[in-house]
Design a protein around this motif. Structure first.
Motif, PDB file in Angstrom:
ATOM      1  N   SER A  21     -14.802   1.839  13.686  1.00 46.80           N
ATOM      2  CA  SER A  21     -14.761   0.607  13.002  1.00 46.80           C
ATOM      3  C   SER A  21     -12.658   0.451  12.724  1.00 46.80           C
ATOM      4  CB  SER A  21     -14.951   0.884  11.371  1.00 46.80           C
ATOM      5  OG  SER A  21     -14.198   2.019  10.852  1.00 46.80           O
ATOM      6  N   VAL A  22     -12.818  -1.164  12.563  1.00 44.26           N
ATOM      7  CA  VAL A  22     -11.281  -1.320  13.003  1.00 44.26           C
ATOM      8  C   VAL A  22     -11.636  -2.264  10.913  1.00 44.26           C
ATOM      9  CG1 VAL A  22      -9.319  -3.423  13.420  1.00 44.26           C
ATOM     10  CG2 VAL A  22     -11.298  -2.110  14.682  1.00 44.26           C
ATOM     11  N   LYS A  23     -10.734  -2.424  10.534  1.00 37.61           N
ATOM     12  CA  LYS A  23      -9.801  -3.227   8.697  1.00 37.61           C
ATOM     13  C   LYS A  23      -8.524  -3.061   9.174  1.00 37.61           C
ATOM     14  CE  LYS A  23      -8.942   0.659   5.862  1.00 37.61           C
ATOM     15  NZ  LYS A  23      -9.135   1.729   5.103  1.00 37.61           N
ATOM     16  N   TYR A  24      -8.762  -4.382   7.997  1.00 37.52           N
ATOM     17  CA  TYR A  24      -7.617  -4.522   7.254  1.00 37.52           C
ATOM     18  C   TYR A  24      -7.057  -4.502   6.520  1.00 37.52           C
ATOM     19  CZ  TYR A  24      -2.199  -7.561   7.572  1.00 37.52           C
ATOM     20  OH  TYR A  24      -1.491  -7.364   7.135  1.00 37.52           O
ATOM     21  N   TYR A  25      -6.071  -3.511   5.981  1.00 40.82           N
ATOM     22  CA  TYR A  25      -6.024  -3.800   4.656  1.00 40.82           C
ATOM     23  C   TYR A  25      -4.337  -4.142   4.192  1.00 40.82           C
ATOM     24  CZ  TYR A  25      -2.360  -0.018   6.177  1.00 40.82           C
ATOM     25  OH  TYR A  25      -1.459   0.959   6.828  1.00 40.82           O
ATOM     26  N   TRP A  26      -4.788  -3.762   2.579  1.00 38.97           N
ATOM     27  CA  TRP A  26      -2.808  -4.087   1.583  1.00 38.97           C
ATOM     28  C   TRP A  26      -3.279  -3.070   0.517  1.00 38.97           C
ATOM     29  CZ3 TRP A  26      -7.674  -7.384   2.839  1.00 38.97           C
ATOM     30  CH2 TRP A  26      -6.876  -8.472   4.157  1.00 38.97           C
ATOM     31  N   ASN A  27      -2.296  -3.023   0.278  1.00 37.36           N
ATOM     32  CA  ASN A  27      -1.952  -2.166  -0.991  1.00 37.36           C
ATOM     33  C   ASN A  27      -1.306  -3.449  -1.566  1.00 37.36           C
ATOM     34  OD1 ASN A  27      -2.353   0.757   0.515  1.00 37.36           O
ATOM     35  ND2 ASN A  27      -0.745   1.562  -0.106  1.00 37.36           N
ATOM     36  N   PHE A  28      -2.110  -2.861  -3.245  1.00 37.19           N
ATOM     37  CA  PHE A  28      -1.280  -2.928  -3.916  1.00 37.19           C
ATOM     38  C   PHE A  28      -0.865  -2.675  -5.121  1.00 37.19           C
ATOM     39  CE2 PHE A  28      -5.779  -5.279  -3.625  1.00 37.19           C
ATOM     40  CZ  PHE A  28      -5.618  -5.664  -2.629  1.00 37.19           C
ATOM     41  N   GLY A  29       0.224  -3.730  -6.065  1.00 31.31           N
ATOM     42  CA  GLY A  29       1.101  -2.839  -6.610  1.00 31.31           C
ATOM     43  C   GLY A  29       2.531  -2.636  -5.969  1.00 31.31           C
ATOM     44  N   SER A  30       3.341  -2.074  -6.761  1.00 25.21           N
ATOM     45  CA  SER A  30       4.403  -2.046  -6.366  1.00 25.21           C
ATOM     46  C   SER A  30       4.612  -0.269  -5.406  1.00 25.21           C
ATOM     47  CB  SER A  30       5.222  -2.175  -7.225  1.00 25.21           C
ATOM     48  OG  SER A  30       6.626  -1.550  -6.402  1.00 25.21           O
ATOM     49  N   LEU A  31       5.272  -0.323  -4.294  1.00 28.33           N
ATOM     50  CA  LEU A  31       5.392   1.199  -3.765  1.00 28.33           C
ATOM     51  C   LEU A  31       6.318   2.346  -4.223  1.00 28.33           C
ATOM     52  CD1 LEU A  31       4.801   3.168  -1.671  1.00 28.33           C
ATOM     53  CD2 LEU A  31       6.272   1.760   0.163  1.00 28.33           C
ATOM     54  N   PHE A  32       7.247   0.985  -4.913  1.00 25.84           N
ATOM     55  CA  PHE A  32       8.770   1.625  -5.642  1.00 25.84           C
ATOM     56  C   PHE A  32       8.144   2.072  -7.410  1.00 25.84           C
ATOM     57  CE2 PHE A  32      12.108   1.092  -8.541  1.00 25.84           C
ATOM     58  CZ  PHE A  32      12.820   1.771  -8.805  1.00 25.84           C
ATOM     59  N   ASN A  33       8.569   3.242  -7.993  1.00 24.23           N
ATOM     60  CA  ASN A  33       8.204   3.699  -8.826  1.00 24.23           C
ATOM     61  C   ASN A  33       9.331   3.764  -9.980  1.00 24.23           C
ATOM     62  OD1 ASN A  33       6.518   4.535 -11.708  1.00 24.23           O
ATOM     63  ND2 ASN A  33       6.401   6.208 -10.564  1.00 24.23           N
ATOM     64  N   GLU A  34      10.050   3.230 -11.004  1.00 25.03           N
ATOM     65  CA  GLU A  34      11.372   3.869 -11.739  1.00 25.03           C
ATOM     66  C   GLU A  34      11.614   5.131 -12.105  1.00 25.03           C
ATOM     67  OE1 GLU A  34      14.999   4.350 -11.796  1.00 25.03           O
ATOM     68  OE2 GLU A  34      14.081   2.073 -11.740  1.00 25.03           O
ATOM     69  N   SER A  35      12.304   6.462 -11.298  1.00 24.86           N
ATOM     70  CA  SER A  35      12.069   7.928 -11.927  1.00 24.86           C
ATOM     71  C   SER A  35      13.030   8.088 -12.968  1.00 24.86           C
ATOM     72  CB  SER A  35      11.930   8.885 -11.119  1.00 24.86           C
ATOM     73  OG  SER A  35      12.715   8.345  -9.768  1.00 24.86           O
ATOM     74  N   GLY A  36      14.576   7.325 -12.226  1.00 22.91           N
ATOM     75  CA  GLY A  36      15.871   7.313 -13.431  1.00 22.91           C
ATOM     76  C   GLY A  36      16.090   8.426 -12.653  1.00 22.91           C
ATOM     77  N   LYS A  37      16.117   9.400 -11.644  1.00 17.23           N
ATOM     78  CA  LYS A  37      17.010  10.350 -10.713  1.00 17.23           C
ATOM     79  C   LYS A  37      17.249   9.663  -9.777  1.00 17.23           C
ATOM     80  CE  LYS A  37      13.842  13.667 -13.261  1.00 17.23           C
ATOM     81  NZ  LYS A  37      13.527  15.417 -13.055  1.00 17.23           N
ATOM     82  N   LEU A  38      17.420   8.496  -9.050  1.00 15.63           N
ATOM     83  CA  LEU A  38      17.441   8.167  -7.768  1.00 15.63           C
ATOM     84  C   LEU A  38      18.618   8.397  -7.221  1.00 15.63           C
ATOM     85  CD1 LEU A  38      16.173   4.088  -8.301  1.00 15.63           C
ATOM     86  CD2 LEU A  38      14.955   6.381  -7.444  1.00 15.63           C
ATOM     87  N   ASN A  39      18.541   8.626  -5.916  1.00 13.38           N
ATOM     88  CA  ASN A  39      19.791   8.975  -4.875  1.00 13.38           C
ATOM     89  C   ASN A  39      20.555   8.096  -4.228  1.00 13.38           C
ATOM     90  OD1 ASN A  39      17.725   8.990  -3.227  1.00 13.38           O
ATOM     91  ND2 ASN A  39      18.334  11.424  -2.936  1.00 13.38           N
TER      92      ASN A  39
END
Length: 222
Positions: free
Chosen positions: A177-195
């Motif tokens: 099988s072959v498919k094209y996919y899309w992730n929805f939402g955001s890959l970023f999630n604010e955590s408050g501990k970002l470096n």
């Protein structure tokens, strides 16, 4: 010689019909199997040049026939996705940013296709949800290279969900099988501990940016 050729053709035809009957019988009931394949993923981002990364997926799958050519095929996969971004240091971006996330993913294919005895072509829609098991991000700028393997410091989201559209074919116990996919939402999630890396991830993905791409899968059904 003509008799030999005729015999070979007749034998090949008989074998094809026999294999087709076996395949049709196999496809008439629920089956389970193993699946593995290639995942090409990239992302839709602003102010960056994105390129795809070749990764992989593997796991277990099961096909459940319904009626009228329809079938359900849920899977449990270890799914690896990622994206490679190139930026411009002059615009206060890193010159390069890589983001990779490995998920425990549950996709459910809703298939439709006619059984043509020897094989079954089909099309499908596939909603999926996944939980991040491992994250790795790396940024490169004028000050050096920075890496992180933490969801908290990178700002990468653990949860994913999305949709895939594709097509495949069943032949005997094999499925491609072959498919094209899309992730929805955001890959970023604010955590408050970002470096430092997390700050670059935020800049790239904070406005609903996420993975998208193509997968090619091979399954063997028992």
């Amino acid at each position: 010689m003509r008799k030999l050729i005729a015999f070979v053709i007749a034998a090949a035809a008989a074998m094809t019909v026999s294999a087709g009957n076996v395949s049709a019988a196999d496809r008439g009931h629920a089956r389970a199997g193993v699946m593995a394949g290639f995942t090409s993923s990239s992302s839709n981002v602003k102010r960056w040049d994105a390129s795809s990364i070749g990764r992989f997926h593997l796991g277990f799958t099961a096909q459940i026939p319904i009626v009228g050519g329809f079938a359900l095929q849920p899977s449990l996969l270890y799914q690896a996705k990622g994206s490679k971004l190139n930026g411009d240091v002059a615009e206060e971006q890193a010159s390069a940013l890589n983001a990779k996330v490995n998920y425990l993913e549950i996709p459910v294919q809703i298939q439709w296709g006619p059984d043509l005895v020897a094989f079954r072509p089909y099309v499908f829609a596939e909603p999926f949800v996944g939980y991040g098991l491992r994250a790795k991000a790396r940024s490169v700028d004028g000050g050096g290279t920075y890496t992180t393997s933490s969801f908290e410091t990178s700002g990468l989201s653990r949860w994913e969900y999305g949709l895939g559209l594709g097509a495949g074919i069943d032949v005997w116990k094999l499925q491609v099988s072959v498919k094209y996919y899309w992730n929805f939402g955001s890959l970023f999630n604010e955590s408050g501990k970002l470096n430092d890396v997390g700050t670059q991830i935020k800049d790239a993905f904070k406005d609903g940016r996420n993975f998208k791409g193509v997968t090619i899968s091979l399954a063997y059904m028992f």
